[in-house]
Design a protein around this motif. Structure first.
Motif, mmCIF file in Angstrom:
data_model
loop_
_atom_site.group_PDB
_atom_site.id
_atom_site.type_symbol
_atom_site.label_atom_id
_atom_site.label_comp_id
_atom_site.label_asym_id
_atom_site.label_seq_id
_atom_site.Cartn_x
_atom_site.Cartn_y
_atom_site.Cartn_z
ATOM 1 N N GLN A 267 0.828 -1.206 0.000
ATOM 2 C CA GLN A 267 0.000 0.000 0.000
ATOM 3 C C GLN A 267 0.861 1.255 0.000
ATOM 4 O OE1 GLN A 267 -2.496 -0.655 3.405
ATOM 5 N NE2 GLN A 267 -3.977 -1.901 2.277
ATOM 6 N N ILE A 268 1.933 1.235 0.762
ATOM 7 C CA ILE A 268 2.853 2.374 0.803
ATOM 8 C C ILE A 268 3.639 2.487 -0.501
ATOM 9 C CG2 ILE A 268 4.915 3.303 1.923
ATOM 10 C CD1 ILE A 268 2.420 3.671 3.556
ATOM 11 N N LYS A 269 4.169 1.361 -0.964
ATOM 12 C CA LYS A 269 5.007 1.344 -2.161
ATOM 13 C C LYS A 269 4.270 1.860 -3.378
ATOM 14 C CE LYS A 269 7.527 -1.857 -5.179
ATOM 15 N NZ LYS A 269 7.904 -3.285 -5.397
ATOM 16 N N ASN A 270 2.996 1.525 -3.513
ATOM 17 C CA ASN A 270 2.236 1.857 -4.716
ATOM 18 C C ASN A 270 1.418 3.133 -4.579
ATOM 19 O OD1 ASN A 270 2.935 -0.479 -6.352
ATOM 20 N ND2 ASN A 270 1.812 -1.664 -4.837
ATOM 21 N N PHE A 271 1.704 3.908 -3.559
ATOM 22 C CA PHE A 271 0.940 5.139 -3.339
ATOM 23 C C PHE A 271 1.784 6.336 -3.794
ATOM 24 C CE2 PHE A 271 -0.561 8.643 -0.535
ATOM 25 C CZ PHE A 271 -1.854 8.707 -1.020
ATOM 26 N N PRO A 272 1.485 6.899 -4.972
ATOM 27 C CA PRO A 272 2.337 7.955 -5.529
ATOM 28 C C PRO A 272 1.947 9.373 -5.128
ATOM 29 C CG PRO A 272 0.726 7.279 -7.160
ATOM 30 C CD PRO A 272 0.448 6.451 -5.916
ATOM 31 N N LYS A 273 0.799 9.526 -4.496
ATOM 32 C CA LYS A 273 0.297 10.869 -4.223
ATOM 33 C C LYS A 273 0.987 11.491 -3.011
ATOM 34 C CE LYS A 273 -2.925 10.541 -7.441
ATOM 35 N NZ LYS A 273 -2.959 11.369 -8.647
ATOM 36 N N LYS A 274 1.210 12.778 -3.078
ATOM 37 C CA LYS A 274 1.783 13.509 -1.939
ATOM 38 C C LYS A 274 0.650 14.014 -1.053
ATOM 39 C CE LYS A 274 6.046 14.813 -4.279
ATOM 40 N NZ LYS A 274 6.931 15.922 -4.721
ATOM 41 N N LYS A 275 -0.094 13.064 -0.540
ATOM 42 C CA LYS A 275 -1.216 13.342 0.358
ATOM 43 C C LYS A 275 -1.087 12.433 1.567
ATOM 44 C CE LYS A 275 -3.482 16.035 -2.647
ATOM 45 N NZ LYS A 275 -3.769 17.464 -2.409
ATOM 46 N N LYS A 276 -1.915 12.684 2.574
ATOM 47 C CA LYS A 276 -1.975 11.755 3.697
ATOM 48 C C LYS A 276 -2.608 10.448 3.228
ATOM 49 C CE LYS A 276 -2.020 14.730 7.787
ATOM 50 N NZ LYS A 276 -0.788 14.136 8.357
ATOM 51 N N LEU A 277 -2.178 9.361 3.829
ATOM 52 C CA LEU A 277 -2.732 8.054 3.515
ATOM 53 C C LEU A 277 -3.301 7.438 4.781
ATOM 54 C CD1 LEU A 277 -3.180 5.799 1.445
ATOM 55 C CD2 LEU A 277 -0.921 4.898 2.060
ATOM 56 N N PHE A 278 -4.597 7.090 4.742
ATOM 57 C CA PHE A 278 -5.265 6.422 5.851
ATOM 58 C C PHE A 278 -5.101 4.915 5.655
ATOM 59 C CE2 PHE A 278 -6.771 10.560 6.445
ATOM 60 C CZ PHE A 278 -7.593 10.677 7.555
ATOM 61 N N LEU A 279 -4.508 4.243 6.653
ATOM 62 C CA LEU A 279 -4.284 2.812 6.597
ATOM 63 C C LEU A 279 -5.105 2.115 7.673
ATOM 64 C CD1 LEU A 279 -0.391 2.586 6.193
ATOM 65 C CD2 LEU A 279 -2.113 2.213 4.428
ATOM 66 N N ASN A 280 -5.868 1.100 7.289
ATOM 67 C CA ASN A 280 -6.663 0.336 8.251
ATOM 68 C C ASN A 280 -5.776 -0.639 9.011
ATOM 69 O OD1 ASN A 280 -9.709 0.899 7.776
ATOM 70 N ND2 ASN A 280 -8.838 0.765 5.724
ATOM 71 N N PHE A 281 -5.865 -0.559 10.334
ATOM 72 C CA PHE A 281 -5.128 -1.486 11.186
ATOM 73 C C PHE A 281 -6.098 -2.156 12.145
ATOM 74 C CE2 PHE A 281 -1.289 0.436 9.720
ATOM 75 C CZ PHE A 281 -0.242 -0.395 10.090
ATOM 76 N N ASP A 282 -6.024 -3.468 12.213
ATOM 77 C CA ASP A 282 -6.750 -4.219 13.226
ATOM 78 C C ASP A 282 -5.844 -4.372 14.431
ATOM 79 O OD1 ASP A 282 -7.825 -6.526 14.740
ATOM 80 O OD2 ASP A 282 -9.263 -6.571 13.089
ATOM 81 N N ALA A 283 -6.354 -4.075 15.607
ATOM 82 C CA ALA A 283 -5.539 -4.114 16.824
ATOM 83 C C ALA A 283 -4.936 -5.489 17.087
ATOM 84 C CB ALA A 283 -6.383 -3.680 18.029
#
Length: 235
Positions: A73-89
């Motif tokens: 998800q990080i590697k393929n994200f080219p935009k210079k914006k914030k990225l919301f990532l879903n995390f399960d605890a």
């Protein structure tokens, strides 16, 4: 399906990430993106919810899978914006897991928001795991978003709500308002509380022009949904 078959399918599944924009309601510009995941198994798209229901019984596999997914998800994200990532605890409970995610998130903390998701269980153990995860993220000064506020089956926690910078209002609010306009007053009250607490609101589930026209009349910060464009990466 036994555990061996399930593990083989998961590790060899084709993985999709869709980056859904989060729109600033006032400027109508893109503020951030949320990475949304799906898996293709035997040419059928399966939701992350279905996959994760199985994975909660296999913490090691769950952790390894999420390590791969988050890196992609990080590697393929080219935009210079914030990225919301879903995390399960549940993938951040052991010392090994916490050490890994601390290093991973610290390198990206200026551009990442961790969405704390639920596994669908409201038992005391799950609530404690989520609370500890939220406390751990706050101690590392990592911005968090409480996901799916108001979703059917989700638990309500003042601690979880108070500890989050962003509150994501579940799409069920807009769907209920379609059926009963009285719920609009409830939503307005929640949005006012979020603002008074110094937090930021994101209304999910904006799917039509009517949805968009409605949310533009509300005192919210951001909106999200299929009404807006998205792009997809396949791995």
């Amino acid at each position: 399906m036994n555990n061996i078959e399930f593990k083989h399918l998961i590790l060899n599944a084709k993985y999709f990430t869709k980056y859904e924009p989060i729109i600033n309601i006032k400027t109508q510009k893109i503020f951030a993106y949320e990475a949304l995941s799906k898996f293709e198994i035997d040419n059928n798209l399966i939701s992350t919810e279905e996959i994760f229901r199985h994975l909660h019984h296999n913490n090691k596999l769950f952790f390894e899978l999420e390590k791969r997914n988050k890196l992609l998800q990080i590697k393929n994200f080219p935009k210079k914006k914030k990225l919301f990532l879903n995390f399960d605890a549940d993938i951040c409970v052991s010392n090994e897991q916490q050490s890994y995610w601390e290093l991973f998130l610290n390198e990206l903390k200026d551009n990442i928001v961790v969405e704390i998701t639920e596994n669908g269980s409201d038992d005391e153990t799950s609530a404690n795991i989520m609370r500890n995860f939220s406390l751990w993220l706050n101690s590392k000064q990592i911005d968090t978003a409480l996901d799916d506020f108001g979703q059917d089956g989700s638990m309500f926690s003042f601690y979880m709500m108070n500890g989050s910078k962003y509150i994501k209002i579940d799409k069920s609010f807009l769907r209920q308002i379609e059926c009963n306009r009285n719920y609009l007053h409830y939503l307005k009250g929640i949005l006012k509380t979020i603002r008074l607490n110094g937090q930021l609101s994101i209304i999910e589930g904006v799917e039509t022009q009517a949805d968009y026209n409605l949310v533009k009349t509300l005192d919210c910060d951001y909106v999200q949904g299929y009404y807006f464009d998205e792009y997809q990466i396949v791995v």
